[in-house]
Enzyme design. Structure first.
Site, PDB file in Angstrom:
ATOM      1  N   GLU A 260       1.297  -2.429   1.935  1.00  0.00           N
ATOM      2  CA  GLU A 260       2.082  -2.459   0.700  1.00  0.00           C
ATOM      3  C   GLU A 260       3.368  -1.643   0.885  1.00  0.00           C
ATOM      4  OE1 GLU A 260       1.474  -1.020  -3.953  1.00  0.00           O
ATOM      5  OE2 GLU A 260       0.341  -0.073  -2.326  1.00  0.00           O
ATOM      6  N   LYS A 326       2.419  -8.580  -7.321  1.00  0.00           N
ATOM      7  CA  LYS A 326       1.281  -7.840  -7.852  1.00  0.00           C
ATOM      8  C   LYS A 326       1.138  -8.103  -9.347  1.00  0.00           C
ATOM      9  CE  LYS A 326      -0.725  -3.182  -7.866  1.00  0.00           C
ATOM     10  NZ  LYS A 326      -0.524  -1.764  -7.503  1.00  0.00           N
ATOM     11  N   CYS A 375      -2.817  -3.171  -3.313  1.00  0.00           N
ATOM     12  CA  CYS A 375      -3.235  -1.820  -3.688  1.00  0.00           C
ATOM     13  C   CYS A 375      -4.501  -1.855  -4.538  1.00  0.00           C
ATOM     14  CB  CYS A 375      -2.090  -1.101  -4.388  1.00  0.00           C
ATOM     15  SG  CYS A 375      -2.381   0.671  -4.647  1.00  0.00           S
TER      16      CYS A 375
END
Length: 505
Positions: A260, A326, A375
């Site tokens: 990430e 995300k 994440c």
């Protein structure tokens, strides 16, 4: 009562991953202690208060690592950062206090096996609510404490992590009641045999597929305090390029995965830094997934744009035609709720607030569909569920756990990712900046992993799988069943209590 609070607290501290001493089965003392508090309490108020105290102490011990990102990267002085995990734990523990309150009332109307089952359904419902309400933060999912014992978590392929937590809680309450009810002994034995037997059978006989898709995880171990500095960006690109070239020479992967925000600049812009990444993929002839901030212009006239935390797929020609934005952002880290009242800036060092992605689909490499989780998206079952439902045959989790330093958080995060692999019956490739980078097989075993805080690569052949678990196929029905059973149980308990009160009159 304070002894019972201590039992619950220490059980959570030891049961969940920590750097001192970790014994998964100890986590059963957490719900056992909360239930014991409920059964010993002289009033519902006492059950709620001591349940909340036990939960706050237990969860604070699991969340202590929050101080590091808040102080170091959020800019808060230590005397403001130190209370933050306590405050979050105090809020989360309202759920545990309600659990104790519910068990206080349940324990006065039912006993034995029905009480054990009620506890299990109540706990599973509680975890689902923790993972959903107010953005959700299901970090202390009870079943994830057992992730280092793969045989113990195979029930997640049927019930999901939340449902499996409920089974463990039923077992914990049964252990509490063993000396009082003979029927509970057989119930506890049955649960233990079923969990162990099914777990051992699945870990031995599950077909993990033909591992013919080689992937390299690139762990850069880039200093979090430097990576966003413009003068350090080229050094970062060169570091990841060198590690990738080494991995290609040694193992010939089809795909390299960087963590990430591995690229701390806008990869979509045609800059010299992007050109270096394009050159790399062409020279090594390997596709690349990498994290990078991204933007989308929403109004050309006013130059209005929105930011995204993005995973780019760059093919072997240097094109970036596929990406994943995300979807579940971190409050106070990637966006600021109530920003005008907050005394500090958000923790991610990039301009502005991120916006969640929408309508994401798996990224495709050589016909293989890769379901992305960025994440802490790996802690939410519904996001992995969505990616597999849309065709993902391999799950990919990219993260930057450098925020947490050498604490419990990276291992706790990995354990939650393991639950997603078991729930969905998929290989999961996890690439992080400082570790723990790992390959997880579909039954939750660590097939390969890197060393924390070391720049290195980890390469393994994994298998794309298309079969779907019972949990994946029936998740909606399972969740509804848990909710209904919880409501029915406490509705019945309330009905008995009201009837008894009426009879006394």
């Amino acid at each position: 009562m304070l002894t019972l609070v201590l039992i619950a607290t220490v059980g959570a501290w030891i049961g969940f991953a920590n750097p001192i001493f970790h014994f998964p089965a100890a986590v059963l003392a957490f719900p056992l202690g909360l239930t014991w508090i409920a059964l010993r309490a002289t009033s519902g108020r006492k059950a709620f208060q001591y349940g909340w105290l036990a939960g706050t102490l237990a969860v604070t011990g699991c969340y202590y690592w929050m101080v590091i990102p808040i102080q170091t990267y959020g800019g808060l002085p230590w005397f403001l950062a130190l209370p933050c995990p306590v405050l979050l734990a105090a809020f989360i523990s309202l759920y545990f206090a309600l659990f104790s309150l519910g068990m206080y009332h349940a324990g006065r109307q039912i006993d034995g096996v029905p009480l054990c089952l009620t506890a299990g359904f109540a706990w599973a419902t509680m975890e689902m609510l923790i993972g959903t309400l107010f953005s959700g933060f299901p970090w202390t999912t009870l079943s994830s404490a057992f992730a280092s014992w793969p045989f113990a978590i195979q029930g997640a392929s049927i019930l999901g992590a939340y449902g499996l937590s409920g089974v463990f809680v039923s077992l914990a309450v049964a252990l509490l009641l063993l000396s009082t009810y003979r029927s509970v002994l057989w119930f506890a034995l049955c649960l233990t045999i079923c969990l162990t037997g099914f777990g051992l059978h699945r870990t031995v006989f599950f077909d993990v597929g033909v591992a013919d898709f080689p992937i390299s995880l690139i762990q850069g171990n880039v200093d979090q305090g430097k990576k966003w500095s413009p003068e350090y960006q080229e050094t970062t690109v060169k570091k990841y390029a060198r590690l990738t070239r080494d991995a290609v020479q040694q193992s010939a992967p089809v795909l390299a995965i960087w963590p990430e925000t591995a690229m701390p600049f806008y990869l979509q812009n045609m800059t010299p830094l992007r050109a270096q990444v394009e050159t790399l993929t062409r020279e090594v002839d390997v596709a690349l997934i990498t994290g990078s901030p991204a933007y989308r212009v929403t109004d050309m006239k006013t130059n209005t744009y929105e930011l995204h935390n993005r995973a780019w797929l760059m093919d072997t020609t240097g094109r970036t035609t596929q990406f994943y934005d995300k979807e579940h952002l971190v409050p106070f880290g990637e966006y600021m709720p109530f920003e005008e009242w907050m005394p500090f800036e958000k923790l991610v060092q990039a301009a502005g607030n991120f916006r969640p992605g929408k309508e994401n689909h798996p990224l495709k490499v050589n016909g293989i569909s890769l379901g992305m989780l960025i994440c802490y998206e790996a802690i939410f079952p519904e996001l992995a569920q969505k990616q597999v439902e849309r065709g993902a045959s391999i799950l990919v989790n990219i993260s930057n756990d450098a925020w947490f330093g050498d604490t419990s958080a990276p291992q706790q995060h990995l354990n939650l990712a393991i639950m997603r692999a078991v729930e969905q019956g998929r290989w999961l490739a996890r690439s992080t900046n400082t570790g723990i980078s790992a390959f997880i097989d579909p039954v939750g075993r660590i097939a390969a992993k890197g060393t924390q805080f070391q720049p290195e690569s980890v390469t393994l052949n994994v298998a794309p799988l298309t079969a779907k678990t019972f949990y994946h196929q029936n998740v909606g029905s399972i969740n509804i069943f848990i909710y209904i059973m919880t409501i029915a149980a406490f509705g019945f308990i309330g009905y008995i209590a009201i009837r008894e009160k009426g009879n006394r009159k």
